[in-house]
Design a protein around this motif. Sequence first.
Motif, PDB file in Angstrom:
ATOM      1  N   VAL A   1      38.197  38.023  36.004  1.00 47.04           N
ATOM      2  CA  VAL A   1      37.672  37.450  34.769  1.00 47.04           C
ATOM      3  C   VAL A   1      37.700  35.913  34.798  1.00 47.04           C
ATOM      4  O   VAL A   1      36.912  35.265  34.128  1.00 47.04           O
ATOM      5  N   TYR A   2      38.589  35.335  35.630  1.00 52.02           N
ATOM      6  CA  TYR A   2      38.685  33.867  35.659  1.00 52.02           C
ATOM      7  C   TYR A   2      37.374  33.214  36.070  1.00 52.02           C
ATOM      8  O   TYR A   2      36.974  32.202  35.487  1.00 52.02           O
TER       9      TYR A   2
ATOM     10  N   VAL B   1      39.630  42.107  28.818  1.00 45.44           N
ATOM     11  CA  VAL B   1      41.031  42.357  28.477  1.00 45.44           C
ATOM     12  C   VAL B   1      41.155  43.682  27.718  1.00 45.44           C
ATOM     13  O   VAL B   1      42.081  44.456  27.945  1.00 45.44           O
TER      14      VAL B   1
ATOM     15  N   ILE C   1      35.103  33.213  32.936  1.00 45.18           N
ATOM     16  CA  ILE C   1      35.410  32.326  31.806  1.00 45.18           C
ATOM     17  C   ILE C   1      35.404  30.858  32.225  1.00 45.18           C
ATOM     18  O   ILE C   1      34.986  30.005  31.456  1.00 45.18           O
TER      19      ILE C   1
ATOM     20  N   SER D   1      42.235  42.252  37.940  1.00 45.70           N
ATOM     21  CA  SER D   1      42.395  41.580  36.651  1.00 45.70           C
ATOM     22  C   SER D   1      42.139  40.081  36.768  1.00 45.70           C
ATOM     23  O   SER D   1      41.989  39.400  35.764  1.00 45.70           O
ATOM     24  N   MET D   2      42.104  39.556  38.000  1.00 45.14           N
ATOM     25  CA  MET D   2      41.839  38.123  38.152  1.00 45.14           C
ATOM     26  C   MET D   2      40.355  37.800  38.172  1.00 45.14           C
ATOM     27  O   MET D   2      39.978  36.635  38.130  1.00 45.14           O
TER      28      MET D   2
ATOM     29  N   MET E   1      44.913  46.763  40.778  1.00 46.24           N
ATOM     30  CA  MET E   1      44.873  46.402  39.355  1.00 46.24           C
ATOM     31  C   MET E   1      45.103  44.910  39.176  1.00 46.24           C
ATOM     32  O   MET E   1      44.419  44.253  38.390  1.00 46.24           O
ATOM     33  N   ALA E   2      46.092  44.361  39.912  1.00 44.11           N
ATOM     34  CA  ALA E   2      46.430  42.944  39.770  1.00 44.11           C
ATOM     35  C   ALA E   2      45.270  42.068  40.216  1.00 44.11           C
ATOM     36  O   ALA E   2      44.880  41.121  39.529  1.00 44.11           O
TER      37      ALA E   2
END
Lengths: 200, 350
Positions: B135-136, B162, B139, B132-133, B128-129
């Motif tokens: 997306v960097y 998100v 963007i 979740s990265m 999960m951690a």
Amino acid sequence: MEFKTVVFYFLSAILVYAALRVITARNPVHAALHLVLSFFSAGGVWALLQAEFLAISIVLVYVGAVMVLFLFVVMMLDINIDRIREGFWNYLPLGAVVGLLMVVEMGAILGSQYLGAAEAQVPQTAAGVSNVKELGRLLFTEYVYPFELASVILLVALIAAIVLTHRGAKKTKYTDPAKQVFVKAADRIRVLQMPAEKQD
Amino acid sequence: MMDMLQQFIQGVFGPAWPVVWNLLKIVAVVAPLLLGVAYLTYFERKVIAYMHVRIGPNRVGPLGLIQPIADGLKLLLKEIIVPSGADKWVYLIAPGLAIAPALAAWAVVPFADGLGVANIDASLLYIMAIASMGVYGIILAGWASNSKYAFLGAMRSAAQMVSYEISMGFALVTVLMVSNSLNLTEIVRAQDHGIFAGMGLTFLSWNWLPLLPMFIVYLVSGVAETNRAPFDVVEGESEIVAGHMVEYSGMAFALFFLAEYANMILIAALTSLLFLGGWLSPVGFLPDGFFWLAAKMSFVLFLFLWFRATFPRYRFDQIMRLGWKVFIPVSLVWFTVVGVWMMSPLNIWK
């Protein structure tokens, strides 16, 4: 030197450099990115201390969610660095006092090990014991009231944030997707039968 | 014979052996993964082509099988252009930030009982951690390109990812609640017993049946997380050209592409492990093994492609509505239901 120590210094060096860049970078997006890097290295340092749950949660919560939204905002702001720096010398004394206080506080905590005030031993968990499970057990037995209190405070903060930013009902016209989904062709289109006109 | 070989190899590398061994394991996972990505693009084009009653790629090699290699080679030879006014460093780092989490998450994925690069206690949390990265990359690419279309794509992606991470997280929390573990291997093992498994019908004991709403929420959120159709407003060719990738060319573009497909395969692997029993065989009389995991992953990947060929693109407000007003309430309710269920005498997860 032990391998773990090498890793620790490696991560700490990145952490200190990134933290410095957060306050010295001229571009706010670069500053935010260095903050992400410092969170990530801090997570690495915590993992070295066998605090795997904390290490993963800092990445999950701060890097994965908080900083994404932060970047989202920073990217859309038009920040003029020179205008922010205008009052630098006026604010310096106040800032210096706060900074000095923080240095003293941190020194008191970190130095206490050398001064003998507190035994700051890192508890070593036995192999095979899940860090997450132990943390969960502690949170829901020994610290259940503080934990529930913290969640209620967070809930209040969440509702407060919504109430503060909510500006009443929308005055603009808007579409209702639920209604749109249930529309049938017959509601929108009427098919007419027209007899062909005679051409002469 | 094998022991002698192992001793010989350990003697050659000496104390560096653990490092070499881990590197070999990483290569053994990443190389087939990248090959899988290449052939997933071929599979996608073929599947969608047949759904459109076309033939699809059929020129390069027999049945067009060399097509992905040719595409890769072409991208490799293209020039990488940095737009004027772009933030050069961030612009060049962004593709790396997109692909790194997509590959790093594979470190804890078990391929069969005990077969994987690492088997850590909190592997679900780790995935999960790391995920979740992802997306960097998107963007930052959008911001650094100094282009309006790219920036719009980046903003859409940040909001979408998100939003869907929350319902995805709830689905994962429910799974870990019923399996009583964060370890992916344990989660799969927890699925091989139950009332139906006792009757030889293991596939009815997998998590998908008791957690059906969560399974659907997870699968659809997975499609949204990977920015695949019908949630591909981030790229939205007809609205914002190609979103965050507008300005990228050559290998830099290829890395985004690789990251998207690697993430698809990762979501397929996770769905199979969490809800479809991983490497467990669907019926009692057949042996378990990696074959079953591969078959389940292929099925989920086929669903991804099927969705793309079937559904028109969502409007952005519809995406937000689905995420916040449908999935989050549904997952919260089912989360509570499962909690009560586990505490009641009817608990089936003991």
